[in-house]
Design an enzyme around this catalytic site. Structure first.
Site, PDB file in Angstrom:
ATOM      1  N   ASP A  44      -3.691  -8.536   2.606  1.00  0.00           N
ATOM      2  CA  ASP A  44      -4.473  -8.479   1.362  1.00  0.00           C
ATOM      3  C   ASP A  44      -4.470  -7.070   0.759  1.00  0.00           C
ATOM      4  OD1 ASP A  44      -6.292  -9.717  -0.556  1.00  0.00           O
ATOM      5  OD2 ASP A  44      -7.907  -8.552   0.375  1.00  0.00           O
TER       6      ASP A  44
ATOM      7  N   GLU B   4      -1.344   0.219  -4.351  1.00  0.00           N
ATOM      8  CA  GLU B   4      -1.841  -0.954  -5.086  1.00  0.00           C
ATOM      9  C   GLU B   4      -1.860  -0.636  -6.577  1.00  0.00           C
ATOM     10  OE1 GLU B   4      -5.545  -2.269  -3.373  1.00  0.00           O
ATOM     11  OE2 GLU B   4      -4.651  -2.503  -1.389  1.00  0.00           O
TER      12      GLU B   4
ATOM     13  N   HIS C 190      -5.689  -7.854  -2.774  1.00  0.00           N
ATOM     14  CA  HIS C 190      -6.918  -7.128  -2.397  1.00  0.00           C
ATOM     15  C   HIS C 190      -8.157  -7.854  -2.951  1.00  0.00           C
ATOM     16  CE1 HIS C 190      -8.626  -2.937  -1.217  1.00  0.00           C
ATOM     17  NE2 HIS C 190      -9.496  -3.903  -0.975  1.00  0.00           N
TER      18      HIS C 190
ATOM     19  N   ALA D  66     -10.240  -9.955  -0.699  1.00  0.00           N
ATOM     20  CA  ALA D  66     -11.045 -10.540   0.383  1.00  0.00           C
ATOM     21  C   ALA D  66     -12.540 -10.501   0.047  1.00  0.00           C
ATOM     22  CB  ALA D  66     -10.779  -9.809   1.693  1.00  0.00           C
ATOM     23  N   ALA D  67     -12.951  -9.501  -0.707  1.00  0.00           N
ATOM     24  CA  ALA D  67     -14.386  -9.354  -1.024  1.00  0.00           C
ATOM     25  C   ALA D  67     -14.751 -10.009  -2.351  1.00  0.00           C
ATOM     26  CB  ALA D  67     -14.741  -7.865  -1.065  1.00  0.00           C
TER      27      ALA D  67
HETATM   28  C1  OXD Z   1     -13.040  -3.554  -0.375  1.00  0.00           C
HETATM   29  C2  OXD Z   1     -14.187  -2.785   0.144  1.00  0.00           C
HETATM   30  O1  OXD Z   1     -11.922  -3.342   0.083  1.00  0.00           O
HETATM   31  O2  OXD Z   1     -15.321  -3.258   0.038  1.00  0.00           O
HETATM   32  O3  OXD Z   1     -13.234  -4.415  -1.253  1.00  0.00           O
HETATM   33  O4  OXD Z   1     -13.996  -1.696   0.662  1.00  0.00           O
END
Ligand code: OXD
Length: 319
Positions: free
Chosen positions: A261, A266, A285, A287-288
């Site tokens: 991810d 990036e 990127h 995941a959150a």
């Molecule tokens: C992210 C973090 O990678 O919260 O979203 O650091």
């Protein structure tokens, strides 16, 4: 008169963080938002910084060059957990407070990790892509049940991954010199030295910060020490992994697959060789990125900004 100009450099503040936005406005803040779907560049930030009282930081880089221009800046509240994109030592020297939202995104990230673990082992993304191309192609895949899962890093995300995996019939292991042994015991996680974890697990998943000392923790040597056919997951930070070594381990057949991810740079280069690897599940990127997490994190960072503007010590200081 206090400068209450806040740059929200993280993404989608108006769209998904309305309560936090209202809170800032009620406290007399003037808000500038990142209107793009990506991290802002140095060139975009440079003309803005001199006038800012606070920043809610996404993943853009806050280096010395930028911080030195931010003469009125009181706080950078990192929208998320990782703060490797901020020169914290320089901020400290300049009297700029840095906070994060530690622990808050962990549930979203842990869920995502379990999701890509199962998706990757069952090769669901490939099958979905073939179906959309009109191709009826049946291929073999592997169960998660019975596998040994090795967590590199046993902080709040690693622990939640272990907790969520408990119902899947896996054997759980972790490497973390700072691990809380009582929690490991409670979750049925066996703590192992790094080398033993690499050699002894079918799935390795990274859950540690992207600090400079962790750079390229995974390179050719570490992939070489893993089990033949192991599956590799990185939802932490791109700099933990030497991407060309990961490519070689996948193409050379050492790994059966991987799910990633986060990247060394990036957004990922549109001509990156990683894009050619079929059994590599790639996500941008995210995941959150859940509605629930956006709501939670935005309230935490907003409170930190308001606390500093009103002369209180904010929570979650990292410097
Ligand atoms: C992210 C973090 O990678 O919260 O979203 O650091």
């Amino acid at each position: 008169m206090m400068n209450k100009k806040v740059l929200v450099a993280s993404n989608w503040f108006s769209r998904y963080c309305s309560q936090a936005k209202s809170l800032l406005l009620e406290h007399g803040c003037e808000i500038m938002e990142n209107e793009t779907d990506r991290a802002l560049s140095f060139q975009e930030l440079e003309p803005l910084v001199a006038d800012l009282g606070a920043v809610i930081a996404g993943l853009e880089i806050w280096n010395r060059g930028l911080l030195q221009r931010a003469r009125k800046l009181k706080i950078i509240a990192r929208w998320g957990a990782g703060y490797d994109n901020i020169d914290v030592d320089c901020a400290r020297e300049l009297g700029i407070k840095v906070t994060n939202a530690r622990g808050v995104p962990s549930g979203s990230v842990a869920e995502f990790t379990v999701g890509i673990m199962i998706s990757g082992l069952r090769r669901i993304p490939q099958k979905n892509a073939w179906m959309h191309q009109g191709v009826w192609k049946q291929v073999m895949s592997s169960e998660l049940c019975g596998k040994s899962v090795g967590l590199v890093g046993f902080g709040s995300i690693g622990r939640l991954v272990a907790e969520k995996l408990k119902g899947f019939g896996v054997k759980l292991f972790a490497y973390d010199p700072l691990a809380d042994t009582a929690t490991a015991e409670r979750l049925g996680v066996t703590l192992l030295p790094f080398g033993e974890l690499l050699a002894g697990c079918d799935i390795i998943s990274l859950h540690l910060p992207g600090s400079p000392e962790n750079r390229h923790l995974f390179g050719a040597e570490q992939f070489g020490r893993m089990r033949d056919g192991a599956y590799f997951i990185n939802t932490s930070r791109g700099n933990l992994v030497d991407e060309s070594a990961l490519y070689d381990a996948l193409v050379g057949g050492k790994l059966s697959g991987a799910a990633v991810d986060v990247y060394e740079r990036e957004p990922l280069d549109p001509v990156s060789p990683l894009l050619e690897v079929e059994d590599l599940l790639l996500t941008p990127h995210v995941a959150a990125f859940t509605r629930e997490n956006f709501h939670r994190v935005s309230l935490v960072v907003t409170r930190a900004v308001i606390d500093v503007f009103e002369g209180r010590e904010p929570e979650n200081l990292v410097s």
